[in-house]
Enzyme design. Structure first.
Site, PDB file in Angstrom:
ATOM      1  N   GLU A  41      -0.032  -9.638  -0.234  1.00 52.82           N
ATOM      2  CA  GLU A  41      -1.393  -9.945  -0.091  1.00 52.82           C
ATOM      3  C   GLU A  41      -2.025  -9.868  -1.555  1.00 52.82           C
ATOM      4  O   GLU A  41      -2.659 -10.929  -1.863  1.00 52.82           O
ATOM      5  CB  GLU A  41      -2.117  -8.945   0.792  1.00 52.82           C
ATOM      6  CG  GLU A  41      -1.527  -8.955   2.119  1.00 52.82           C
ATOM      7  CD  GLU A  41      -2.181  -7.755   2.908  1.00 52.82           C
ATOM      8  OE1 GLU A  41      -1.951  -6.532   2.550  1.00 52.82           O
ATOM      9  OE2 GLU A  41      -2.979  -8.121   3.975  1.00 52.82           O
ATOM     10  N   GLU A  62       4.332  -4.748   7.567  1.00 53.42           N
ATOM     11  CA  GLU A  62       3.182  -3.767   8.204  1.00 53.42           C
ATOM     12  C   GLU A  62       3.486  -3.394   9.637  1.00 53.42           C
ATOM     13  O   GLU A  62       3.348  -2.282  10.125  1.00 53.42           O
ATOM     14  CB  GLU A  62       1.652  -4.299   8.047  1.00 53.42           C
ATOM     15  CG  GLU A  62       1.175  -4.076   6.682  1.00 53.42           C
ATOM     16  CD  GLU A  62       1.432  -5.386   5.863  1.00 53.42           C
ATOM     17  OE1 GLU A  62       2.315  -6.335   6.214  1.00 53.42           O
ATOM     18  OE2 GLU A  62       0.754  -5.489   4.815  1.00 53.42           O
ATOM     19  N   GLY A  77       1.088  -5.068   0.912  1.00 53.54           N
ATOM     20  CA  GLY A  77      -0.263  -5.048   0.263  1.00 53.54           C
ATOM     21  C   GLY A  77       0.164  -5.869  -1.246  1.00 53.54           C
ATOM     22  O   GLY A  77      -0.643  -6.732  -1.784  1.00 53.54           O
ATOM     23  N   ALA A 134       0.716  -1.339  -0.139  1.00 56.70           N
ATOM     24  CA  ALA A 134      -0.058  -0.092  -0.141  1.00 56.70           C
ATOM     25  C   ALA A 134       0.909   1.453   0.017  1.00 56.70           C
ATOM     26  O   ALA A 134       1.968   1.143   0.403  1.00 56.70           O
ATOM     27  CB  ALA A 134      -0.754   0.033   1.410  1.00 56.70           C
TER      28      ALA A 134
END
Ligand code: 3HC
Ligand code: NAI
Length: 725
Positions: A104, A124, A101, A61
């Site tokens: 992910e 994270e 992310g 992200a």
């Protein structure tokens, strides 16, 4: 274009293209939805490959988006759910990195192929949050709870070979990963994808799972005292075992929201970006070191193989820079050699245990007693005793022995770089490289520029720091530089607290509960009390010139606590002596126990000198110790010794055990409120005019007067002070 699509026969290749790290910003998410939607609809497309441009899959992200409304447009988990549900097989082609992310996204794909140099992971936790796009639910379903917990809670980057062993990857290739992914995608066209959809699988579990999670929570509470993210990660993984996928996802979201409300992620993300912006400093000549090309460091030398030299030589060898290590006599050389080789062997064993091939070579360190062997090295780091005369003698010698363009660096913890440089032929090539102990482990490197240090020298030292895996922060030349200079008022206040009624364990507990890895007294015991004592004697503060035990208040001038000197007079040098502020099971023992002797000693001291006990609270202990340190931070900014508050914070986060989830001392001051810090310092100084370190700094007063601007703007307020450079 944030993402592009091309067709390779029947396989659509979607490529994320968002330099520098392919962060999944709103524009990328929009582009992914569009390209994926079109590929799904296109009847000529039978399979899809997801890849990243410029040698990186994705760093996850876009962290800068967290505090903006952009985050709310198209959730990454919705994209992941669409990919996973696709009836056409989707293969992630991982090159370089797939983190957060990005990883992910790869976990939502049905297959994952990576190149051998790549790393995957969910870091994270290191920025105060938890994986929030299904990572805490999909990874345990893929590799089981213990392995997923290790990867998520440590936030570590897992090398491709290990990821293959863990079952994260389907294949690791040496060549072009996109071509390999296209090939795999073709092979799996038409296969049943049900088992490849992780969200529909169960997490492998056993009846003792609950106690496994409880133990993990206890462990991280001890290891990361006060940090909330590691606990949230464990609770989310616990939910993956106890709940169906969608409820687990809901839990992940709730935990994210409560972490965000705690303020810890904001502090850690500030720390993340500060690390990347530190030291971007304009030289008095008007130039910027980060716009100048560093010189290559092909070979290096380390002078002195004591505590620091050993770690520095190990760091250089680990980075595959051939090192010549020099000592003053054969016996010291042999001890140093054994230690360095031992450290390198232990590191190699660790890598082998992780299934990796260590590439550091013991042979890359050569040991010598002969200065003439340094004639061709590019970069020399001196780490002999902290003694100006000795350092000058060494630099004089280096200046005549080494080639004329060799960089000459000193690891001094606070001596004047200009004075050391003054004995060399090229003071522009002299710089401080202040490593922290143990130098092969600690991430911080203070790079100290002298008056004549050139931009190229600065750029080369900063670049070497990066090569060694350090966080290099450029600072100015003043006694003790930045980190140790701020420590002065902190330790001074800790000592005054003992005079006024506290015990070492009270002060340490308060600061450890605040989040410090170690309180000031345990830290002094570990470092050795004699180090500071010797330097105080040199300055005439301790020893014969001052009658032992004369309390501060009975002296003329500034307050001075003789307690640490008195301990040293009695041979209580700390851990190495088996006693200091605490007692240890033996000399060199590690377990600090409160010592009744110290209690008795302090009580006698107070009654002998009729020092009235002051009521103390944890809040007062924090205010005294931390605000003293912060005040010195403002002075460092005034003096132009650090280029910004962020630099001071990076130094404290990486070199002094400051809890990262509190951002650093200057960031902490901004969260407390500068006017509160000013009030406390003001009040203290009015009552204690003989403690100059607590006199509020001019910059602090100015920032309060102009309405406490955000920390990023403090730099501009400093502008008018930098005349002292
Ligand atoms: N978001 C925004 N910017 C990022 C970023 C991210 N995720 N990762 C890196 N950047 C920026 C850096 O700030 C830097 O910008 P600058 O040039 O303006 O200073 C630039 O990218 C290059 O970064 P580095 O200097 O760190 O480059 P390196 O090559 O040394 O390291 C890296 C690259 C390993 C990717 C490192 O930057 C890194 O660890 N990034 C963070 C990875 C991370 O934490 N990912 C998780 C994000 S949160 C998430 O994904 C939530 C999800 O669960 C929903
Ligand atoms: P140390 O006492 O452990 O080691 C110094 C080494 O230098 C010894 O092995 C000694 O034999 C060698 N030496 C002395 N004179 C020499 C000469 N003429 N030629 C070659 N070698 C010689 O010292 P330590 O702790 O490693 O400190 C070294 C420097 O690093 C000092 O300037 C110190 O202030 C600084 N420093 C120390 C830190 C620490 O935690 N110990 C932290 C950061 C900096």
């Amino acid at each position: 274009m944030a993402a592009t699509r091309r067709l390779s026969h029947t396989v659509a290749v979607i490529t994320i293209n968002h330099p520098p790290v392919n962060a999944l910003s709103a524009s990328v998410r929009h582009a992914l939805v569009k390209e994926f939607g079109e590929a799904s609809k296109d009847p000529s497309v039978k399979a899809i490959v997801l890849s990243g441009a410029n040698g990186k899959f994705s760093a996850g992200a876009d962290i800068r988006e967290f505090s903006t409304s952009a985050l709310k447009t198209i959730s990454l988990e919705d994209i992941n759910a669409t990919i996973e549900a696709s009836r056409k097989p989707v293969v992630a082609a991982i090159e370089g990195i797939a983190l957060g992310g990005g990883f992910e996204l790869a976990l939502a794909c049905h297959y994952r192929v990576a190149n051998a140099q790549s790393r995957v992971g969910l870091p994270e936790v290191l920025i105060g949050i938890l994986p929030a796009a299904g990572g805490t639910q999909r990874l345990p379903r893929l590799i089981g709870v213990p392995a997923a917990l290790d990867v998520i809670v440590q936030g570590r980057h897992v090398p491709a070979t290990e990821a293959l062993q863990l079952g994260i990857l389907d294949d690791v290739v040496q060549g072009n990963v996109v071509n390999a992914a296209i090939q795999l995608a073709r092979n799996v066209i038409g296969r049943d994808l049900a088992k490849r959809r992780l969200s529909t699988n169960h997490v492998p579990s056993n009846p003792h799972m609950d106690s496994f999670f409880d133990t993990a929570v206890d462990r991280v509470k001890k290891q990361y005292r006060g940090a909330r993210a590691p606990i949230a990660c464990i609770e989310a993984i616990r939910a993956s075992v106890q709940k169906p996928y969608h409820s687990g996802l809901e839990k992940e979201k709730q935990l994210f929201a409560s972490l965000w409300a705690s303020g810890q992620p904001q502090a850690q993300q500030y720390a993340f970006f500060s690390e990347r912006s530190v030291g971007k400093w304009t030289h008095p000549s008007g130039g910027r070191w980060d716009t100048v090309a560093p010189k290559p460091v092909r070979t290096a030398a380390v002078i002195g193989l004591g505590t620091m030299g050993r770690g520095i030589a190990t760091s250089l060898a680990r980075a595959n820079i051939p090192v010549i290590a020099l000592e003053q006599d054969a016996q010291q050389l042999e001890v140093g050699k054994k230690t360095v080789n031992g450290l390198l062997e232990r590191e190699a064993d660790k890598l082998i245990k992780q299934g990796l091939v260590p590439d550091t070579k013991l042979a890359s360190v050569r040991f010598t007693l002969d200065f003439a062997e340094l004639r061709d090295v590019d970069f020399v780091i001196e780490a002999v005793y902290e003694n100006m005369a000795l350092k000058k003698e060494i630099f004089h010698k280096l200046s005549s022995v080494c080639k004329s363009d060799a960089f000459l660096c000193t690891n001094t913890s606070g001596l004047d770089i200009d004075e050391i440089a003054s004995v060399t032929k090229h003071p522009d090539l002299v710089i401080g490289t202040h490593f922290f102990s143990p130098a092969n482990i600690m991430r911080l490197l203070e790079v100290v520029r002298g008056r004549h240090t050139s931009l190229t020298t600065i750029a080369t030292a900063m670049n070497l720091g990066k090569t060694l895996g350090k966080v290099a922060v450029l600072v100015g030349n003043c006694p003790l530089f930045v980190g140790n200079r701020l420590l002065g008022p902190y330790l001074e206040q800790a000592s005054y607290l003992l005079e006024e009624g506290c015990y070492p364990e009270d002060v340490d507990k308060t600061l450890e509960d605040f989040g410090f890895a170690m309180g000031p007294f345990r830290m002094m015991d570990l470092a050795g009390l004699d180090v500071g004592w010797r330097s105080r004697m040199e300055k005439g503060l301790a020893g014969n010139k001052v009658p032992l035990g004369t309390p501060a208040r009975q002296r003329q001038g500034n307050r001075y606590s003789p307690l640490a000197d008195m301990l040293c007079e009695m041979g209580r040098f700390g851990q190495k002596a088996g006693k200091g502020w605490y007692q240890y099971e033996k000399a060199g023992g590690r377990f600090a126990q409160p010592d009744p002797w110290v209690k008795d000693f302090l009580q006698k001291y107070r009654s002998t000198h009729q020092i009235k006990q002051q009521p103390t609270t944890p809040e007062l202990i924090l205010e005294h110790c931390l605000y003293g340190l912060i005040n010195e931070g403002f002075r460092v900014l005034e003096d132009g010794i650090a280029s910004g508050a962020e630099d001071i914070d990076v130094i404290y986060n990486n070199g002094y055990g400051w809890p990262k989830y509190r951002g650093g001392p200057m960031y902490y001051a901004s969260t407390v409120g500068l006017s509160k810090v000013l009030d406390v310092l003001d009040g203290y100084h009015k009552q204690n005019p003989d403690v100059p370190s607590m006199k509020p700094a001019f910059l602090l007063k100015k920032l309060v007067a102009v309405g406490e601007p955000p920390i990023k703007e403090w730099r501009t307020q400093v502008g008018s002070f930098v005349h002292k450079l």
